[in-house]
Design a protein around this motif. Structure first.
Motif, PDB file in Angstrom:
ATOM      1  N   LEU A  61     -68.605 -40.225  57.821  1.00 34.18           N
ATOM      2  CA  LEU A  61     -67.170 -40.294  57.552  1.00 34.18           C
ATOM      3  C   LEU A  61     -66.405 -39.193  58.279  1.00 34.18           C
ATOM      4  N   ASN A  62     -66.936 -37.989  58.329  1.00 33.26           N
ATOM      5  CA  ASN A  62     -66.238 -36.898  59.008  1.00 33.26           C
ATOM      6  C   ASN A  62     -66.066 -37.196  60.498  1.00 33.26           C
ATOM      7  N   ALA A 111     -62.506 -37.887  62.334  1.00 33.33           N
ATOM      8  CA  ALA A 111     -62.147 -37.004  63.447  1.00 33.33           C
ATOM      9  C   ALA A 111     -61.798 -37.789  64.705  1.00 33.33           C
ATOM     10  N   GLY A 112     -62.361 -38.986  64.839  1.00 32.36           N
ATOM     11  CA  GLY A 112     -62.115 -39.782  66.034  1.00 32.36           C
ATOM     12  C   GLY A 112     -60.914 -40.707  65.946  1.00 32.36           C
TER      13      GLY A 112
END
Length: 71
Positions: free
Chosen positions: A7-8, A12-13
């Motif tokens: 998920l991070n 972030a993308g």
């Protein structure tokens, strides 16, 4: 192609962009009226719910209660 599961990294993308239009939710009986180009249609017991540009809903005299942005 492998789906991203972190998920991070996924968050972030993201590069969200606000569409310049204004959109509304409206419900019609029967098919999509001529002249409308809905971005979403959902068949529900009370009718066909559409998400359309506010200008299209106004031109077709369709009722709506809420005006939203689209990301």
């Amino acid at each position: 192609m492998n789906a991203e599961r972190d998920l991070n990294r996924l968050l972030a993308g993201l590069r969200p962009e606000l569409d310049p239009g204004r959109y509304v939710f409206t419900t019609v009986d029967g098919p999509v009226p001529a002249g409308l180009a809905p971005v979403v249609t959902v068949t529900e017991p009370e009718g066909l719910t559409l998400v359309v540009r506010q200008e299209e809903a106004d031109a077709a005299s369709l009722p709506y209660d809420y005006v939203a942005g689209r990301i």
